[in-house]
Design an enzyme around this catalytic site. Structure first.
Site, PDB file in Angstrom:
ATOM      1  N   GLU A 400       0.813  -1.217   0.000  1.00 26.91           N
ATOM      2  CA  GLU A 400       0.000   0.000   0.000  1.00 26.91           C
ATOM      3  C   GLU A 400       0.848   1.269   0.000  1.00 26.91           C
ATOM      4  O   GLU A 400       0.560   2.219  -0.723  1.00 26.91           O
ATOM      5  CB  GLU A 400      -0.950   0.000   1.205  1.00 26.91           C
ATOM      6  CG  GLU A 400      -2.118  -0.971   1.073  1.00 26.91           C
ATOM      7  CD  GLU A 400      -1.761  -2.400   1.420  1.00 26.91           C
ATOM      8  OE1 GLU A 400      -2.609  -3.290   1.245  1.00 26.91           O
ATOM      9  OE2 GLU A 400      -0.611  -2.632   1.864  1.00 26.91           O
ATOM     10  N   HIS A 468     -10.058  -5.114  10.001  1.00 22.83           N
ATOM     11  CA  HIS A 468     -10.679  -5.008   8.678  1.00 22.83           C
ATOM     12  C   HIS A 468     -12.041  -4.310   8.772  1.00 22.83           C
ATOM     13  O   HIS A 468     -12.896  -4.514   7.917  1.00 22.83           O
ATOM     14  CB  HIS A 468     -10.883  -6.390   8.043  1.00 22.83           C
ATOM     15  CG  HIS A 468      -9.646  -7.001   7.475  1.00 22.83           C
ATOM     16  ND1 HIS A 468      -8.553  -7.315   8.243  1.00 22.83           N
ATOM     17  CD2 HIS A 468      -9.321  -7.354   6.197  1.00 22.83           C
ATOM     18  CE1 HIS A 468      -7.625  -7.849   7.476  1.00 22.83           C
ATOM     19  NE2 HIS A 468      -8.060  -7.877   6.234  1.00 22.83           N
TER      20      HIS A 468
END
Length: 671
Positions: A400, A468
């Site tokens: 990322e 998450h």
């Protein structure tokens, strides 16, 4: 010397002397307290900057570091614009907004220095990606120190540069020390060029104090990049003869080591090699001394930015394309226009498709977003786009920080990337590139850089546990230079996405996982219908505008994402006005103010934890502007998102909790 024009050799020598004399001049100015800030200098490393930049064409680029004065002068920045910048003057290369650690000039092919170690490597890879996507013959040289090798940004940026054969020269100025720590203490294999092999491209170790050796190695690297052979890693062995930063006495450098490197001084070696005459030396020295003396005197009296200009250069203007379309807060479909009922995932997919078809600068980058036969991203938003735009759906490694940095670099070069993170939680991995680069580079450059970058991130508690399922809005709404939006329905999702793509700034779009629900999207337990009638014609929803979802008189309920739907269910009981905030930065205070002045009560509903959330900022904003309005908040408790359904349901606000919050504020005001 045979094979080299005398003027070329003298120009290289003069450029190195200019760097040395500039740095020595600046050193004394700082020590006597004439200049503000701090400095990181490069005396002893002149050959690395001059050798590399001499091999580049005028339209090639470099990225630099906090030790960038030499790179700037080697790339063609004038001593005056550099000196003015160090004095904080409006006439500086970054209009006084960058300072010593961020010098650069986009018109001369130098991005303002990136002061975060290794932070410029993913940016440079993104610039190189833009050259490849647009079939341009340019290359970018990314300067960094030996300390950068330990950073994740090095690995992620270099790995992606390698797998896509990007035209980037990775220039490691190995001066043996990361701040005060010797290179042998932080890496087992201190021959940095060997690392290139593990990524599948060529590396070379060069005497960094021999300017011609550096130049020839850089020439070869440039040729390889232009020939499509991919990256090259140049390890330039050199030595810093001054402290890491000002007032560093360098006691950690052994005396015999310093003396040995002093015998290899790049300027003295080159002067002897080209048999510099006393006349040539005198002429060059006189010219440089005169130039620097004038630069200092002018910089001392150069105009500084006015305090009234503090907020200039934070944001760029939106693309003219965006203003050609309807920008009503709740646009009405034109007469004869057709609509389709779409879910958010479908609407986003349609918006991306239309923008990519209309503008070849738009591309998507992220994990698993365009794999044939794959998912189309974690929530199928990009499903099928790999068939329509195979060259512009760029699948990345799980990296990322790296691909957000690449997206930022490509945006700097004029492309319009859409970076897709699988879960909002992973934005923490990319936060350096988002906050320190994407959001700040325009300001640091004095308004010469624009970052038209869209970042998409799914959020919300959906049975996945703490890592998450976080609502991430709070962490990014306070970042200057970054816009943040959060659509609650398909119409807004498409319209805000289009507006974000056409905007000239980084825009982060949060999307709730329970609202995607549409054909082709992953089914989520507890999903809410967020479908809308979406016009077939082009439209945008302007960033910075809230929407009134229900009019009412007694209380204003402010919400976004999933909470808008829960607020609507609670509203009828209380004659509540429901405002979908949807633009979290900037906030539409005009719409909010009109409502709370009318109702006198505000209930702010968000899914994230109550402490320090966006709701707290909105509450403070209301209290400051309209102190007579009673305000309360409904949010999740200050605990990580739980996994088990019974706790997750207790964690996230629901209709009952919103109703309780509204009822309490109304009862208290009449109590």
């Amino acid at each position: 010397m045979s094979g080299y024009d005398r003027k070329f050799l003298l120009d290289m020598y003069e450029r190195m002397v200019l760097i040395r004399e500039f740095e020595d001049t600046v050193k004394f100015l700082f020590l006597e307290g004439t200049m503000p800030g701090t400095i990181h200098q490069c005396q002893g490393q002149e050959a690395t900057a001059v050798g590399v930049c001499a091999a580049l064409a005028p339209d090639d680029w470099i990225t630099s570091t906090f030790r960038g004065h030499g790179h700037a002068l080697a790339k063609g920045l004038a001593p005056q614009e550099l000196m003015d910048e160090l004095f904080g003057a409006e006439t500086g290369c970054c209009k006084g907004r960058g300072g010593s650690m961020h010098v650069g000039n986009m018109n001369k092919g130098m991005v303002p220095g990136i002061a975060i170690v290794a932070g410029g490597i993913p940016l440079a890879a993104g610039m190189a990606l833009s050259f490849k996507l647009e079939n341009k013959p340019q290359v970018v040289a990314s300067f960094f120190g030996d300390g950068a090798i330990a950073e994740g940004a090095f690995h992620e940026g270099v790995n992606m540069a390698a797998i896509w054969n990007l035209p980037i020269i990775l220039v490691c100025e190995n001066n043996l020390y990361g701040a005060s720590t010797h290179v042998d203490l932080v890496m087992k294999n201190s021959r940095i060029s060997d690392r290139a092999k593990s990524y599948g491209f060529r590396g070379e170790t060069v005497d960094g104090n021999d300017v011609l050796a550096v130049y020839e190695a850089a020439q070869k690297a440039v040729a390889d990049c232009r020939a499509g052979k991919g990256p090259v890693l140049l390890e330039l062995l050199t030595y810093r003869r001054t402290g890491h930063s000002r007032r560093d006495p360098c006691h950690y450098q052994p005396k015999d080591e310093r003396e040995a490197w002093a015998q290899r001084d790049p300027i003295e070696r080159f002067a002897a090699r080209i048999q510099l005459t006393s006349e040539e030396h005198e002429l060059i020295a006189t010219r440089i001394q005169k130039s620097l003396a004038e630069a200092v005197e002018r910089a001392k009296v150069a105009p500084h930015p006015s305090a009234s200009g503090l907020t200039e250069y934070v944001f760029a203007e939106a693309s003219p394309r965006s203003f050609a379309l309807s920008e009503q807060v709740n646009p009405v479909v034109s007469a004869g226009g057709s609509t389709r009922r779409l879910g958010i995932a479908e609407a986003l997919r349609e918006g991306i498709t239309e923008e990519m078809a209309a503008d070849p600068r738009v591309f998507c980058i992220g994990e698993d977003i365009g794999v044939p036969g794959g998912w189309g991203g974690a929530f199928t938003v990009t499903l099928g786009l790999e068939k329509q735009f195979p060259e512009r759906m760029i699948n990345t490694p799980i990296a990322e920080l790296g691909f957000f940095g690449l997206a930022t670099g490509a945006a700097m070069m004029g492309l319009r990337p859409i970076a897709d993170v699988q879960y909002g939680d992973f934005l923490f991995l990319a936060s350096d590139q988002i906050i320190n680069n994407a959001a700040k580079l325009r300001y640091m450059s004095g308004g010469t850089i624009s970052i038209p970058l869209v970042m998409r991130a799914p959020v919300g508690a959906t049975g996945r546990g703490s890592q998450h399922a976080q609502n991430m809005e709070r962490y990014f709404t306070g970042v200057p230079g970054l816009k943040v939006v959060a659509p609650s329905n398909a119409y807004d999702a498409k319209g805000l996405l289009k507006a974000a793509i056409r905007d000239g700034n980084p825009v982060l779009m949060f999307e709730h996982k329970l609202l995607y629900g549409s054909k082709g999207a992953r089914a989520e337990g507890g999903a809410v219908d967020a479908s809308s009638d979406v016009p077939a014609e082009d439209y945008v929803v302007p960033i910075g505008k809230a929407a009134i979802r229900r009019e009412g008189k007694r209380v204003t309920v402010l919400a976004w994402l999933l909470m808008v739907h829960y607020a609507m269910q609670a509203a009828d009981e209380f004659d509540a006005e429901v405002i979908d905030v949807r633009s979290l930065s900037p906030i539409d205070w005009e719409t909010i103010g009109a409502s709370v002045r009318k109702t006198g009560h505000a209930v702010i509903v968000e899914e994230g934890p109550v402490t320090g959330g966006v709701g707290a900022e909105i509450a403070a904003g209301i209290a400051e502007r309209w102190p007579s309005v009673r305000v309360t908040r409904v949010a999740s408790p200050d605990v990580p998102v739980p996994f088990t359904p019974v706790l997750e349901n207790a964690y996230r606000p629901d209709v009952a909790r919103i109703s309780t919050g509204v009822r309490q504020i109304l009862e208290e005001s009449h109590g």
